[in-house]
Design a protein around this motif. Structure first.
Motif, PDB file in Angstrom:
ATOM      1  N   ASP A   2       0.869  -1.175   0.000  1.00 55.13           N
ATOM      2  CA  ASP A   2       0.000   0.000   0.000  1.00 55.13           C
ATOM      3  C   ASP A   2       0.913   1.235   0.000  1.00 55.13           C
ATOM      4  OD1 ASP A   2      -1.847   1.999   0.335  1.00 55.13           O
ATOM      5  OD2 ASP A   2      -3.009   0.957   1.866  1.00 55.13           O
ATOM      6  N   PRO A   3       1.390   1.626  -1.181  1.00 56.26           N
ATOM      7  CA  PRO A   3       2.339   2.753  -1.242  1.00 56.26           C
ATOM      8  C   PRO A   3       1.785   4.034  -0.640  1.00 56.26           C
ATOM      9  CG  PRO A   3       2.228   1.593  -3.356  1.00 56.26           C
ATOM     10  CD  PRO A   3       1.123   1.053  -2.511  1.00 56.26           C
ATOM     11  N   ASP A   4       0.478   4.274  -0.799  1.00 58.88           N
ATOM     12  CA  ASP A   4      -0.109   5.498  -0.251  1.00 58.88           C
ATOM     13  C   ASP A   4       0.004   5.521   1.274  1.00 58.88           C
ATOM     14  OD1 ASP A   4      -0.751   6.281  -2.772  1.00 58.88           O
ATOM     15  OD2 ASP A   4      -2.848   5.661  -2.675  1.00 58.88           O
ATOM     16  N   LEU A   5      -0.285   4.383   1.924  1.00 58.42           N
ATOM     17  CA  LEU A   5      -0.202   4.312   3.375  1.00 58.42           C
ATOM     18  C   LEU A   5       1.236   4.500   3.843  1.00 58.42           C
ATOM     19  CD1 LEU A   5      -1.411   3.740   6.171  1.00 58.42           C
ATOM     20  CD2 LEU A   5      -1.090   1.289   5.709  1.00 58.42           C
ATOM     21  N   LEU A   6       2.186   3.852   3.167  1.00 59.72           N
ATOM     22  CA  LEU A   6       3.587   3.984   3.547  1.00 59.72           C
ATOM     23  C   LEU A   6       4.060   5.431   3.394  1.00 59.72           C
ATOM     24  CD1 LEU A   6       6.219   2.684   4.444  1.00 59.72           C
ATOM     25  CD2 LEU A   6       6.674   2.090   2.054  1.00 59.72           C
ATOM     26  N   ALA A   7       3.681   6.059   2.283  1.00 54.91           N
ATOM     27  CA  ALA A   7       4.075   7.452   2.066  1.00 54.91           C
ATOM     28  C   ALA A   7       3.461   8.363   3.124  1.00 54.91           C
ATOM     29  CB  ALA A   7       3.658   7.896   0.663  1.00 54.91           C
ATOM     30  N   LEU A   8       2.206   8.092   3.489  1.00 56.33           N
ATOM     31  CA  LEU A   8       1.549   8.910   4.504  1.00 56.33           C
ATOM     32  C   LEU A   8       2.217   8.732   5.864  1.00 56.33           C
ATOM     33  CD1 LEU A   8      -0.764  10.832   5.248  1.00 56.33           C
ATOM     34  CD2 LEU A   8      -2.195   8.808   5.679  1.00 56.33           C
ATOM     35  N   ALA A   9       2.553   7.478   6.213  1.00 61.66           N
ATOM     36  CA  ALA A   9       3.210   7.219   7.500  1.00 61.66           C
ATOM     37  C   ALA A   9       4.559   7.925   7.564  1.00 61.66           C
ATOM     38  CB  ALA A   9       3.387   5.714   7.702  1.00 61.66           C
ATOM     39  N   LEU A  10       5.335   7.853   6.480  1.00 64.53           N
ATOM     40  CA  LEU A  10       6.640   8.514   6.458  1.00 64.53           C
ATOM     41  C   LEU A  10       6.488  10.036   6.533  1.00 64.53           C
ATOM     42  CD1 LEU A  10       8.482   6.374   3.752  1.00 64.53           C
ATOM     43  CD2 LEU A  10       9.151   6.604   6.143  1.00 64.53           C
ATOM     44  N   SER A  11       5.514  10.560   5.789  1.00 63.47           N
ATOM     45  CA  SER A  11       5.319  12.015   5.763  1.00 63.47           C
ATOM     46  C   SER A  11       4.900  12.541   7.126  1.00 63.47           C
ATOM     47  CB  SER A  11       4.268  12.387   4.711  1.00 63.47           C
ATOM     48  OG  SER A  11       4.659  11.963   3.428  1.00 63.47           O
ATOM     49  N   LEU A  12       3.924  11.876   7.752  1.00 66.37           N
ATOM     50  CA  LEU A  12       3.455  12.324   9.065  1.00 66.37           C
ATOM     51  C   LEU A  12       4.557  12.210  10.112  1.00 66.37           C
ATOM     52  CD1 LEU A  12      -0.173  10.875   9.297  1.00 66.37           C
ATOM     53  CD2 LEU A  12       0.499  13.278   9.097  1.00 66.37           C
ATOM     54  N   SER A  13       5.258  11.075  10.108  1.00 63.51           N
ATOM     55  CA  SER A  13       6.327  10.892  11.086  1.00 63.51           C
ATOM     56  C   SER A  13       7.407  11.952  10.914  1.00 63.51           C
ATOM     57  CB  SER A  13       6.938   9.496  10.947  1.00 63.51           C
ATOM     58  OG  SER A  13       5.970   8.498  11.169  1.00 63.51           O
ATOM     59  N   GLY A  14       7.800  12.210   9.671  1.00 58.83           N
ATOM     60  CA  GLY A  14       8.814  13.218   9.423  1.00 58.83           C
ATOM     61  C   GLY A  14       8.365  14.611   9.828  1.00 58.83           C
ATOM     62  N   MET A  15       7.113  14.936   9.524  1.00 61.69           N
ATOM     63  CA  MET A  15       6.585  16.256   9.864  1.00 61.69           C
ATOM     64  C   MET A  15       6.543  16.450  11.379  1.00 61.69           C
ATOM     65  SD  MET A  15       2.835  17.844   8.975  1.00 61.69           S
ATOM     66  CE  MET A  15       2.039  16.620  10.030  1.00 61.69           C
ATOM     67  N   VAL A  16       6.022  15.463  12.102  1.00 65.32           N
ATOM     68  CA  VAL A  16       5.917  15.568  13.556  1.00 65.32           C
ATOM     69  C   VAL A  16       7.297  15.603  14.188  1.00 65.32           C
ATOM     70  CG1 VAL A  16       5.099  14.407  15.637  1.00 65.32           C
ATOM     71  CG2 VAL A  16       3.648  14.490  13.611  1.00 65.32           C
ATOM     72  N   CYS A  17       8.214  14.787  13.683  1.00 66.93           N
ATOM     73  CA  CYS A  17       9.569  14.747  14.230  1.00 66.93           C
ATOM     74  C   CYS A  17      10.255  16.104  14.062  1.00 66.93           C
ATOM     75  CB  CYS A  17      10.360  13.646  13.532  1.00 66.93           C
ATOM     76  SG  CYS A  17      11.985  13.356  14.239  1.00 66.93           S
ATOM     77  N   CYS A  18      10.176  16.675  12.871  1.00 72.47           N
ATOM     78  CA  CYS A  18      10.778  17.991  12.640  1.00 72.47           C
ATOM     79  C   CYS A  18      10.120  19.052  13.522  1.00 72.47           C
ATOM     80  CB  CYS A  18      10.654  18.373  11.165  1.00 72.47           C
ATOM     81  SG  CYS A  18      11.682  17.400  10.052  1.00 72.47           S
ATOM     82  N   LEU A  19       8.796  18.941  13.695  1.00 70.87           N
ATOM     83  CA  LEU A  19       8.082  19.920  14.509  1.00 70.87           C
ATOM     84  C   LEU A  19       8.534  19.875  15.961  1.00 70.87           C
ATOM     85  CD1 LEU A  19       5.842  22.045  14.785  1.00 70.87           C
ATOM     86  CD2 LEU A  19       4.223  20.153  15.176  1.00 70.87           C
ATOM     87  N   THR A  20       8.732  18.683  16.511  1.00 65.96           N
ATOM     88  CA  THR A  20       9.144  18.576  17.911  1.00 65.96           C
ATOM     89  C   THR A  20      10.543  19.152  18.122  1.00 65.96           C
ATOM     90  OG1 THR A  20       9.922  16.302  17.539  1.00 65.96           O
ATOM     91  CG2 THR A  20       7.678  16.572  18.367  1.00 65.96           C
ATOM     92  N   PHE A  21      11.448  18.882  17.180  1.00 66.23           N
ATOM     93  CA  PHE A  21      12.785  19.466  17.290  1.00 66.23           C
ATOM     94  C   PHE A  21      12.717  20.988  17.165  1.00 66.23           C
ATOM     95  CE2 PHE A  21      14.453  15.220  16.724  1.00 66.23           C
ATOM     96  CZ  PHE A  21      15.685  15.263  17.357  1.00 66.23           C
TER      97      PHE A  21
END
Length: 356
Positions: free
Chosen positions: A253-272
Motif C-alpha cells: 500500500d504505497p499510499d499508506l507507507l508514504a503517509l506514514a513517512l510524511s506524518l512521522s517526518g513532519m511531527v519529528c521535525c516539529l518537535t525538534f
C-alpha cells in the motif's frame, strides 16, 4: 572497543538493514515476538521484546551518574521545562493530525496512524538524546536528568496519551476504529503497568547498580554494556519491524507507507523545532539550548514499538509510523546538531542506549 565505535557510527544503516531483513524474512521475528517467557504469578505475559526493552533501559540507567543528577535537581527550571514540553506537545499536535486525517479515504488506516503516533509521542524522552546532545555540545547532565524525570512520569503520561488517542479515534473522533475498545483498555490498565515494569523499574535498577558498583568499576563495564546494547537495539528493531513490514510487503500500500513517512517526518521535525524555539524563547545558553532541543525532539520509539507489537500486531498501520519515527528522529537529530571537533573522539559516558 574500536569495533563498538564503528558500529555506533553506522547504527542508522544497520537499523535500515534490520528493517529490510524484517520485510523480506519476517517469520523468525514474528516467532520471537510471539514467544512467551516464564513470569511470576500475576505478572502477565512476558515476551522477548519486553525483556529486550527492559535490558535496554537497565543499560541506560547503568550509564547515569547519580552525582550529576543531584546537581541538576538543584536547578529545576529548565529541567521541568524540558520534561513538560516533551509530555505536553502531543496534546497540541495529535488533535490537529486527527482532524487533518478525516479526509483520508480509509478511516481505519487514518486512525491506526493516529494511535501509532500517539504511542511514540507519549513515551518518555529517549536515552539516546544524551548521546546526541553530548556530540552536539549540549549540557549532558541536564538532558540525562530530563530523561530520568520523563521516565519516572511515564506511568502517568503513557496512559493519558492512550486515553487521548481513544478519544481521537473513537465514534466522536476520526471514525469508528474497530480497536477503540482496545485503546481504552490499554489506557486504563496495560499502558501504566507496561511503563512501570518495562521502562521505569529497569532504568532505576540500572541507576542503583551503578551506585553499588562505584564509578571505577562502572567505567570498566560500560564498554561491554554498550556492545550488548547495540546488539539488543538491532534485534529489537528486527523483531518489532517483522510483523508490520512483512504484512506491508505482502499487501503493498504505497499510499499508506508514504503517509506514514510524511506524518512521522513532519511531527519529528516539529518537535525538534519546538525545542529549539523554546531554548531561544527562554534565552538558554547554547549547551542548555541543545539539551532542551534534543529532549523535546526525541522519544523512546523502542518502547512504543514493543507496546504496539503486543497489542496491535495485526494492524501494520499502527506500527508503521513508529518504525518511521524511530529512523527519522535519528536523521533529524544528526541534522540538528553537528558535533564540535573537540568532542568527536569523546565517548558518551551517560546514557548508553543510542537507539532508544
Amino acid at each position: 572497543m574500536a569495533v563498538v565505535k564503528v558500529v555506533q557510527r553506522w547504527l542508522l544503516g544497520l537499523m535500515l538493514a534490520c528493517y529490510v531483513l524484517a520485510g523480506v524474512f519476517p517469520a523468525p521475528g514474528e516467532a520471537l515476538r510471539e514467544l512467551t517467557l516464564p513470569a511470576p504469578a500475576g505478572a502477565g505475559a512476558l515476551t522477548v521484546p519486553m525483556v529486550l526493552l527492559a535490558v535496554m533501559l537497565f543499560n541506560a540507567g547503568l550509564g547515569v551518574r547519580a552525582a550529576e543528577l543531584r546537581v541538576m535537581v538543584r536547578q529545576p527550571v529548565r529541567l521541568v521545562l524540558g520534561i513538560a514540553a516533551n509530555a505536553l506537545l502531543p496534546l497540541l499536535v495529535l488533535p490537529l493530525i486527527a482532524l487533518a486525517l478525516r479526509t483520508w479515504p480509509d478511516p481505519a488506516e487514518a486512525e491506526g496512524l493516529v494511535v501509532g503516533l500517539m504511542l511514540v509521542l507519549a513515551m518518555p524522552i529517549a536515552g539516546g538524546a544524551a548521546s546526541w546532545g553530548q556530540n552536539a555540545g549540549g549540557n549532558v547532565p541536564l538532558v540525562v536528568a530530563m530523561v530520568i524525570g520523563s521516565t519516572l512520569l511515564s506511568p502517568l503520561t503513557v496512559p493519558f496519551g492512550m486515553h487521548m488517542a481513544g478519544q481521537l479515534v473513537g465514534p466522536y473522533g476520526a471514525g469508528a476504529l474497530d480497536d477503540t475498545t482496545k485503546v481504552d483498555v490499554i489506557a486504563r490498565t496495560g499502558a501504566g503497568m507496561f511503563a512501570l515494569m518495562s521502562v521505569v523499574l529497569p532504568c532505576l535498577a540500572g541507576v542503583l547498580v551503578r551506585m553499588l558498583l562505584g564509578e571505577e568499576r562502572a567505567r570498566r563495564v560500560l564498554p561491554a554494556v554498550k556492545a550488548v546494547n547495540i546488539v539488543n537495539i538491532l534485534l529489537l528493531c528486527y523483531i518489532n519491524a517483522a510483523g508490520a513490514l512483512g504484512q506491508a510487503l505482502a499487501h503493498p500500500d504505497p499510499d499508506l507507507l508514504a503517509l506514514a513517512l510524511s506524518l512521522s517526518g513532519m511531527v519529528c521535525c516539529l518537535t525538534f523545532y519546538c525545542g529549539r524555539w523554546m531554548s531561544r524563547w527562554t534565552r538558554c545558553d547554547q549547551p542548555d539550548g541543545i539539551s532542551l532541543t534534543f529532549a523535546t525532539g526525541m522519544n523512546n520509539s523502542s518502547a512504543a514499538a514493543v507496546l504496539a507489537a503486543c497489542w496491535f500486531s495485526h494492524r501494520p498501520e499502527v506500527l508503521l509510523p513508529i518504525l518511521s519515527y524511530s529512523l527519522l528522529q535519528k536523521i533529524v537529530a544528526g541534522a540538528a546538531g553537528k558535533p564540535p571537533r573537540s568532542r568527536l573522539d569523546k565517548t558518551p559516558s551517560q546514557m548508553t542506549a543510542p537507539g532508544v
